[in-house]
Scaffold this motif. Structure first.
Motif, short mmCIF file in Angstrom:
data_model
loop_
_atom_site.label_atom_id
_atom_site.label_comp_id
_atom_site.label_asym_id
_atom_site.label_seq_id
_atom_site.Cartn_x
_atom_site.Cartn_y
_atom_site.Cartn_z
N ALA A 164 13.54 27.97 -20.05
CA ALA A 164 14.37 27.17 -19.15
C ALA A 164 15.24 26.18 -19.90
O ALA A 164 14.85 25.63 -20.93
CB ALA A 164 13.48 26.41 -18.18
N ALA A 190 16.33 28.91 -15.34
CA ALA A 190 15.15 29.48 -15.98
C ALA A 190 15.08 30.99 -15.82
O ALA A 190 15.48 31.55 -14.80
CB ALA A 190 13.88 28.86 -15.40
N PRO A 236 18.21 22.85 -19.04
CA PRO A 236 18.55 21.90 -17.99
C PRO A 236 19.86 22.27 -17.29
O PRO A 236 20.73 22.91 -17.87
CB PRO A 236 18.72 20.59 -18.76
N ARG A 294 16.76 23.06 -13.21
CA ARG A 294 16.62 23.96 -14.35
C ARG A 294 17.23 25.32 -14.11
O ARG A 294 17.25 25.84 -12.99
CB ARG A 294 15.14 24.13 -14.69
#
Lengths: 336, 336, 336, 336
Positions: free
Chosen positions: A264, C264, A266, C262
């Motif tokens: 992940a 991901a 940000p 996030r």
């Protein structure tokens, strides 16, 4: 000693204070010498640590000899008056978006600037200063992907302020893409549609999300997803389809974490995270163009006018569901 | 009016001029008021547009009343003298790496600073100011990936200057990782190995690439690939292995191009592309700490000394092929 | 009707049953006609739904007329006997890794095969069948990145079975990289080091992680991080540094989720997630080479022997901390 | 011995031969026992190595006792007749897309199947078998991103065959997204728009690219860029916007190459590169459902009918520029 650009700032609200911080603590060679605000107490509070003069109103600030150039950061309804006054005073003026709140007011500014004979006005569309958009444009202009055909955009906010009305999704949010595509493709927008998908349970009373479809004079077609309550973060996306390839904004994550079954990175939290540097570059380049004595380097009155016209059409398209044609006047020579 | 930090710059070569550009045209609130260089003509040329005083030598510049703080950007062999003089004068000094060219010289600076009683010296290790490395450290310090166990790094240059000697691969290139890992993990390096892979045909007479292996006092093991003629670009990589996950630097590409069967993004061309912003932040934070009257915010004499000691050990490891233990003195209290 | 390859499987444990599933329900053109296991009940249970014959032991299975080719999936200590019997019977045999448990046993198999005059044995190193590793090799062999200089690898398991002893980190885990680099670079490994970083709190009594350093005959240097309790998932990494560029394994995520700040993607949970297809391709190509009447397409006895020799050296390096040189015999002509 | 599914294949053109290859050399447990083609010579050529019977026509093949299930891979105009015959014979039939060439023909098949009382027909929409689309759907169905609001898709071909007419951009290309979104969101498409951007110089006489806009019964809005001459590769994109997040298809590159200033991965060349495995999984799951005696696991007659109705509407929307409403009949109970 070096020349220092002496700037007066009208409006000491959120954006005004942020620009003052930028001019005085980030960027070299600029002094904020004058401040005005409808709230004299706020003006005084902001001016004191800078040693700046507080003026009773924006017109007085514009008239002050010590002010080389003006930043207009006040409420949109006041922009026309201040920008016209700055033009009358022959002083460079950076006006936060919108240039003015109506098409007619924008045209009056354009007319005043044309009468003055040279460009003095820059409008605060900062996407043009973002490194990623500039890299998009550089690839596009290089010709490597061929002529542009379409652009897909998304503009997603985690949430928006309580004052948001349905038309703010156009005039405050989508307007960034409206200006960006005019700049990116060097062509006017000639028609607008707004399609309404299923409404998010996070939408409150807003029509959210929307799909804005822009037709350009060169037949490039642009679609823009506008989502203003997407919760997960602030996400700005764009891909240009050319005849031979595409170029797209990438997720600007600096790091990746592998943890608990996931890889992940940000997502920016808001526009400050995403565009902080673009604001710095915007005012840097504006100040440099003013110091250099030339016209402002960035979007001008004409761009502010065009954005207003397209936004008006988009608001009408949002209300009616129709495809709305956009008609802009002929572009005066000083803007070409 | 705001306080302005008045800086004197010793050394107007490439890096000195770049820092002067940064201090005068990028960062707010700083004046370069004095310049000295072994080449008086160059000094005069650089000083003129700034209205800065040219001093006959660095010691005179340091002594000048108008100089609040000093930047040492001269040749490494002169650093000790200027840094010691700045300490004697009680003036904050930012010294480009290396702090000094020998372990003993570094220790003399440390001793002088300790005798002075407070920290005045910052050394120009700018990795600590890079947003991506800071994000790595933030994740590490958050504990989400557990205690650190290893770090894998690569430091790749497209090419290096003609003056590069084998030991420059350590002292000019790997030294950035040496400082970075001390900061990242808050621990000293206690042993060094340098392994020699197959030599690149692009290597000229250099041992290139190398694999540097660093053992830390907390048993974290760091491997660093050093490649200084990799042709394809400038590439800085890092991944920290923790007990429960990893965190890594991602490729900082802003855009991607799909063309001719490939999805491609740019690789930085050199360290300027990659770390331009880190240099700005480095001097911004240094200036702010000096203006604020506190000790310099960044790496100090002790870090410069430790980097020198580890570099010495790594050069010996490169020459001998052995594992070389590193012994650093006890850290004086002002550096803890 | 098409020819069907009739396979006998010795060992109906986890891997044996998985291969039987693969041969009978995934891959076309193969029948499992015979099964043997030390546990006759298990053998019967597995054989029944296939209509396969249960043999009292592996040797009887190898001898059966109906068996065209043999899969050895029994306990490692039995491999030598079964592989030698298959060679004696002139039947193609696919032997799960390891080929045998000692260097001497491997050499006896090599000798038997050389005496037989042509290759009959394939060993189950399935990395060579993974699409990503094959793509790495294709780029390397294309010459675009120049001659290889180094390779950085990581082999990370979320966790390992309770029976893991320290040497299993080499013989069961790192052995995959040992075989892979021999194949990737077409060169023998000539020396091995094992460095011990800080031990993970998740490590139990294992030395975990490790840094394995392999020196190849062509001077390519390979480092391999071995982590067997990394919790977050199964992660296989690799980057080859060439003279002019690099090629690396990418994270094989098919999708990305943007949620809660996030962006991901998933990390594989274990080796089945990551290498499921490689196992299918491995047996498919093996079966095709057997049906085609040629030698097995994949790693043979010589590779099994070399992996054993390097593993032995690595285990010694792990125990002693020394750099251990590896000596392999001269490669018989049938393996070149 | 295991049961083997005996399949007859009608149509031995490109796709027919590819399915025969898949059934006989890739997938376990399937025999192709019968072949028919309008070109008897081709049929014989294909059948010979399989030992399959050549039938004079599709109806004879369907009637043959030895044929357990039928694959219809002939020209679209013949599909109705063969699918109806298979239903009449009570035999499972896998029909390549389209199910039939008109809405009415599709409805006749639906009616026949309803009269028969249970589902026998599967249509060859293989996107539902792609691992990435399945992972999208799994995330969507998990609820983590909230209810779906929009989907953005792109379907890009490097080029298309010379026979492509404007409507093929809908019926052969966009039809994959038409089926996919019905499956992804479990809702019918109720209206279609087709917008025409600037035409690519690579477009020949095709309207290329297009922007297809689909409105679903649950108000999800889907936009699909259709580009059929994009030169750079085959690129299938998709992102679902939910109330709280998004999920998107990622670029399925296995490796990355750093070379000459770029970090690049491959783009698939054509649909075979991208969807090879999906075709395998499609027929594997179809065969398993047939062997298991249940209804076909995948898209059925109703899906083929719905795709035809939406395609018809989209072709009309392409011709007229209008928003075209889609009306589908009530879904019979056997399809719910």
């Amino acid at each position: 000693m070096r020349a220092v650009l002496r700037v007066g700032v009208i409006g000491a609200g959120l954006i005004g204070r942020d620009h003052i911080r930028r001019l005085t603590t980030v960027l070299a060679g600029i002094d904020v010498v004058a401040v005005a605000d409808v709230d004299a107490f706020v003006a005084a509070q902001v001016a004191a640590p800078l040693g700046a003069t507080v003026h009773p109103n924006g017109l007085a600030l514009i008239a002050a000899d010590e002010v080389d150039a003006v930043l207009v950061c006040s409420w949109g309804g006041t922009h026309e008056e201040y920008v016209l006054a700055a033009i009358a005073a022959g002083k460079p003026v950076f006006c936060e978006k919108p240039l003015a709140t109506t098409r007619e007011a924008c045209l009056r500014i354009v007319a005043a600037e044309v009468a003055h004979g040279r460009r003095l006005v820059q409008v605060g569309y900062m996407r043009r200063y973002d490194a990623a958009y500039r890299a998009l444009k550089q690839v596009l202009d290089s010709g490597v992907i061929g002529a542009p055909l379409m652009m897909h955009c998304a503009h997603r906010n985690a949430g928006v302020p309580a004052f948001y009305e349905p038309e703010n999704t156009i005039t405050d949010t989508a307007v960034h893409e409206i200006d960006m595509v005019r700049w990116m493709f060097g062509a006017e927008i000639v028609a607008v549609r707004v399609l309404r998908p299923r409404v998010s349970r996070n939408a409150g009373s807003l029509p959210d999300p929307l799909l804005l479809v822009l037709e350009l004079a060169n037949e490039v077609l642009v679609d823009v997803e506008i989502s203003v309550n997407v919760r997960y973060g602030y996400d700005i996306r764009g891909e240009i389809l050319g005849e031979d390839g595409t170029v797209s904004l990438e997720n600007p994550g600096l790091i990746a974490v592998r943890h608990a079954g996931r890889l992940a990175g940000p997502v920016p939290g808001d526009w400050r995270d995403r565009f902080a540097t673009a604001y710095d570059v915007e005012l840097r380049e504006w100040a440099d163009s003013v110091i250099g004595g030339g016209p402002p380097a960035g979007p001008g009155s004409w761009d502010g006018y065009a954005a207003a016209v397209v936004s008006d059409a988009a608001v009408r398209a949002l209300r009616t569901g129709d495809r709305v044609a956009v008609t802009v006047d002929e572009r005066p020579a000083i803007y070409s």
